[in-house]
Design an enzyme around this catalytic site. Structure first.
Site, PDB file in Angstrom:
ATOM      1  N   ALA A 135       0.830  -1.207   0.000  1.00 54.03           N
ATOM      2  CA  ALA A 135       0.000   0.000   0.000  1.00 54.03           C
ATOM      3  C   ALA A 135       0.865   1.258   0.000  1.00 54.03           C
ATOM      4  CB  ALA A 135      -0.916  -0.009   1.218  1.00 54.03           C
ATOM      5  N   ASP A 287       4.148  -6.978  13.628  1.00 56.44           N
ATOM      6  CA  ASP A 287       5.005  -6.406  12.589  1.00 56.44           C
ATOM      7  C   ASP A 287       5.675  -5.143  13.122  1.00 56.44           C
ATOM      8  OD1 ASP A 287       6.172  -6.386  10.100  1.00 56.44           O
ATOM      9  OD2 ASP A 287       4.527  -5.352   9.110  1.00 56.44           O
TER      10      ASP A 287
END
EC number: 2.7.-.-
Length: 544
Positions: A135, A287
Site C-alpha cells: 500500500a 510487525d
C-alpha cells in the site's frame, strides 16, 4: 504453465542466478535437474561475487519485488531453518518500494469512496508520505473538522502479481519438500500456505482497520502504547483513513536523545507492551519493525510508544500461552528437566522422546549462555537455541509461534538499541510469574468464579424450578429402573427355569439311550419321549 508464468519464472531465475543464489541448491538426486538447468543458462553470470551470500539473498529479494520482500521478512523469523548469516540479512529487509503515481492513488481513493476527494478532504498531498510493498500513504485534512489524517490505499493491480508469484512459490516448495530429508518437520508447502494467507489478509484494509480498533481499545488510556484512531465511516476494503500522528521513529536514537527521552523507561515499556499484548490480551502487533514504531515526542520523561500498520497481528490460545510462560520461567530458572517435559506434554516433540537425553542436550547448549550476566543474554536467541536443540529431537514447526518469535526478536532488538543495558528478563519475569499465578493459583479460582458469576446470576431465579424438575425426573428414573430391574429379574428366573427343564430333558434322553441296551426297552421309549417333551417345554420357556 502459461506464457506469463513462464516469463515471470525466467525473470525470477535470472535475478537469482545474477546474485549467485544457485549456491543454496543442495547436492541431492532430486536437484540434479535444477543443477543441470543452471549449467544450460551459461550466459547468466553471478554479477555480485564480491558480496556475501546473505547480502546477495537480501538484494535479490528486494529486486524481485513486493511479494518476495514480504516473504523474506517472514522467513527472517524462521531462525530454526536458516543459519544466522542468512537470517540476519533477511531481517534487514524493509518495504523500500518505489511509490506509484500520486494521481493514480487519488483515482483509486475516489473509486473506493464513490466520489471526489474534495467532498470529504482538503489539502490532499499528491506526493506520498510513505510507500510500502502492498500500500501507499498520503496525507490530507478532514473537510468538516480540519483534523489531519492519512489515507492508505492498496497498490493497483497488485493481486495478479501476488497470485502469479505465489503459484511459483508453491511449485518450488513442492520440489523442496521432495528434495529435503527434513521436509516433514520443515513443512515448506504449509509455510507458503501460511504466507499466502498473511499476504491476502493484508490486501483487505478492513482487517487492518479492525485490528487497529481492537489494539487501540486494549490500550485505551494507557501511558505505554498509543494506536491512531481509524475513521471507520470513510474506510473500506481498499482504503483506510486514520488520524495522522507525529512522532520520532524509534530507530532515530539521536533524535530521541536530543528530545530528552527516558531511554531506559522507553525500552522497558516496549517489553511490557509486548507481554501485555501476548498474555493479557492474546492479541499482539506482529510487525513491529522500526518503520512501524514511533515515540510520542511529548512527555519525554514518560515516553509512549506509537504503533502503526496493524495489518499483521498474532494470537495464542490459553494452552499455548501457558506452555510458553512455563517454558520461559523454567528456562531462566535453569530447570531443564521441566523444559524437556513441557515440550513433550505440549506435543511439540514426539511423545516417545527420551526426556533425559533431551534435558541433557538443552543443558549443554544453555549453560554457557547463562554464564553471562542476565542483562547480556538475548531473550530471543535463548528461544532460538531452544528450538534449534529441539530440532534434533524432531520438533515440528509450530505455526502459532512464528509471529511470536518474530515480534520478540523485534522488541528485544529495539529495546537493546534504545538502552543497551536493558535486562529483558528482569522486566519480563515478574510479568510471567504474575500471569502464571493468575492461571494456576488461588487467584485463578477467584477469576473463574468472577467470570461465571453473571451466568449463574442469570440462572439463579430458575434454580427452584430446575431443582424440582430434577427431583421429579430422578423419581421417574428410579421408577423406570425398578421396572427394568423387575423385568430383568423375572427374565433371569424364567431362563433359569428353562435351563433346569432342559437339563432334566437331557438326563432323560441319556437314560433312554442306556435303557435301549437293557431288557427294559419299553422304559427307554418312555424316557426318550419324556426327554423330548422337556426340551420342547424348555424352548417355550426361553422364547417367552
Amino acid at each position: 504453465m502459461r506464457p506469463a508464468e513462464l516469463r515471470r519464472l525466467y525473470q525470477i531465475t535470472k535475478v537469482q542466478l545474477e546474485y549467485g543464489l544457485d549456491e543454496l541448491i543442495p547436492e541431492h538426486d532430486l536437484t540434479k535437474t535444477p543443477l543441470l538447468a543452471r549449467k544450460a543458462l551459461f550466459w547468466i553470470k553471478n554479477k555480485h561475487q564480491d558480496k556475501a551470500l546473505g547480502v546477495r539473498l537480501r538484494l535479490a529479494l528486494q529486486e524481485l519485488g513486493p511479494v518476495w520482500i514480504k516473504f523474506g521478512q517472514m522467513m527472517s523469523t524462521r531462525r530454526d531453518l536458516f543459519p544466522p548469516y542468512l537470517a540476519d540479512q533477511l531481517a534487514l529487509l524493509q518495504d523500500r518500494v518505489a511509490p506509484f503515481d500520486g494521481q493514480e492513488a487519488k483515482n483509486q481513493m475516489e473509486k473506493a469512496l464513490g466520489g471526489n476527494l474534495e467532498n470529504w478532504f482538503t489539502d490532499f498531498d499528491i506526493e506520498p508520505l510513505a510507500s510500502a510493498s502492498i500500500a501507499q500513504v498520503h496525507t490530507a485534512k478532514l473537510k468538516d473538522s480540519g483534523r489531519e489524517i492519512v489515507l492508505k490505499i492498496i497498490r493497483p493491480d497488485i493481486r495478479p502479481v501476488i497470485d502469479a508469484d505465489i503459484k511459483l512459490m508453491y511449485r518450488m516448495a513442492k520440489i523442496v519438500a521432495k528434495a529435503t530429508p527434513e521436509a516433514k518437520r520443515l513443512r515448506p508447502v504449509e509455510v507458503i500456505r501460511e504466507y499466502e494467507k498473511t499476504l491476502i489478509d493484508e490486501l483487505d484494509l478492513r482487517r487492518e482497520a479492525a485490528n487497529a480498533i481492537q489494539l487501540r481499545r486494549n490500550f485505551e488510556g494507557s501511558e505505554e502504547l498509543y494506536v491512531p484512531e481509524v475513521i471507520t465511516d470513510l474506510s473500506s476494503e481498499a482504503l483506510m483513513v486514520s488520524e495522522r500522528i507525529y512522532g520520532i521513529q524509534v530507530s532515530d536514537i539521536e533524535g530521541l536523545v536530543a528530545n530528552g527521552t527516558n531511554m531506559k523507561l522507553l525500552a522497558e515499556r516496549g517489553v511490557s507492551v509486548f507481554f501485555t499484548q501476548v498474555f493479557r490480551d492474546s492479541f499482539f502487533h506482529a510487525d513491529m519493525h522500526p518503520g512501524n514504531v514511533f515515540v510520542n515526542p511529548e512527555h519525554a520523561e514518560n515516553p509512549q510508544w506509537i504503533g502503526l500498520d496493524c495489518g499483521i497481528v498474532g494470537t495464542l490460545n490459553t494452552e499455548d500461552k501457558r506452555y510458553l510462560a512455563e517454558n520461559l520461567l523454567a528456562f531462566f530458572n535453569r530447570d531443564y528437566r521441566k523444559v524437556a517435559e513441557l515440550h513433550v506434554d505440549s506435543g511439540w516433540v514426539p511423545a516417545d522422546t527420551n526426556v533425559q537425553e533431551f534435558e541433557f542436550a538443552i543443558r549443554i547448549v544453555c549453560e554457557p549462555i547463562f554464564a553471562k550476566p542476565l542483562c547480556e543474554i538475548s531473550f530471543g536467541h535463548v528461544l532460538l537455541n531452544l528450538f534449534n536443540t529441539a530440532r534434533r529431537f524432531n520438533m515440528e514447526v509450530q505455526p502459532q509461534l512464528i509471529l511470536l518469535q518474530k515480534t520478540l526478536l523485534y522488541v528485544e532488538g529495539l529495546g537493546r538499541q534504545l538502552y543497551p543495558q536493558l535486562d529483558l528478563w528482569d522486566t519480563a519475569k515478574p510479568f510471567l510469574e504474575k500471569w502464571m499465578a493468575n492461571q494456576v493459583g488461588p487467584q485463578a479460582v477467584v477469576n473463574a468464579i468472577k467470570d461465571k458469576a453473571p451466568f449463574w446470576a442469570e440462572r439463579l431465579p430458575e434454580l427452584p424450578e430446575l431443582l424440582y424438575d430434577s427431583l421429579k425426573q430422578g423419581k421417574a428414573m428410579n421408577q423406570k429402573m425398578e421396572l427394568l430391574y423387575s423385568g430383568y429379574r423375572a427374565t433371569k428366573e424364567q431362563h433359569a427355569k428353562g435351563k433346569l427343564i432342559f437339563g432334566v430333558g437331557a438326563t432323560l434322553v441319556i437314560c433312554s439311550a442306556i435303557l435301549l441296551l437293557s431288557p427294559y426297552q419299553n422304559g427307554a421309549i418312555a424316557s426318550g419321549i419324556m426327554g423330548a417333551i422337556c426340551w420342547l417345554v424348555s424352548w417355550r420357556v426361553h422364547s417367552k
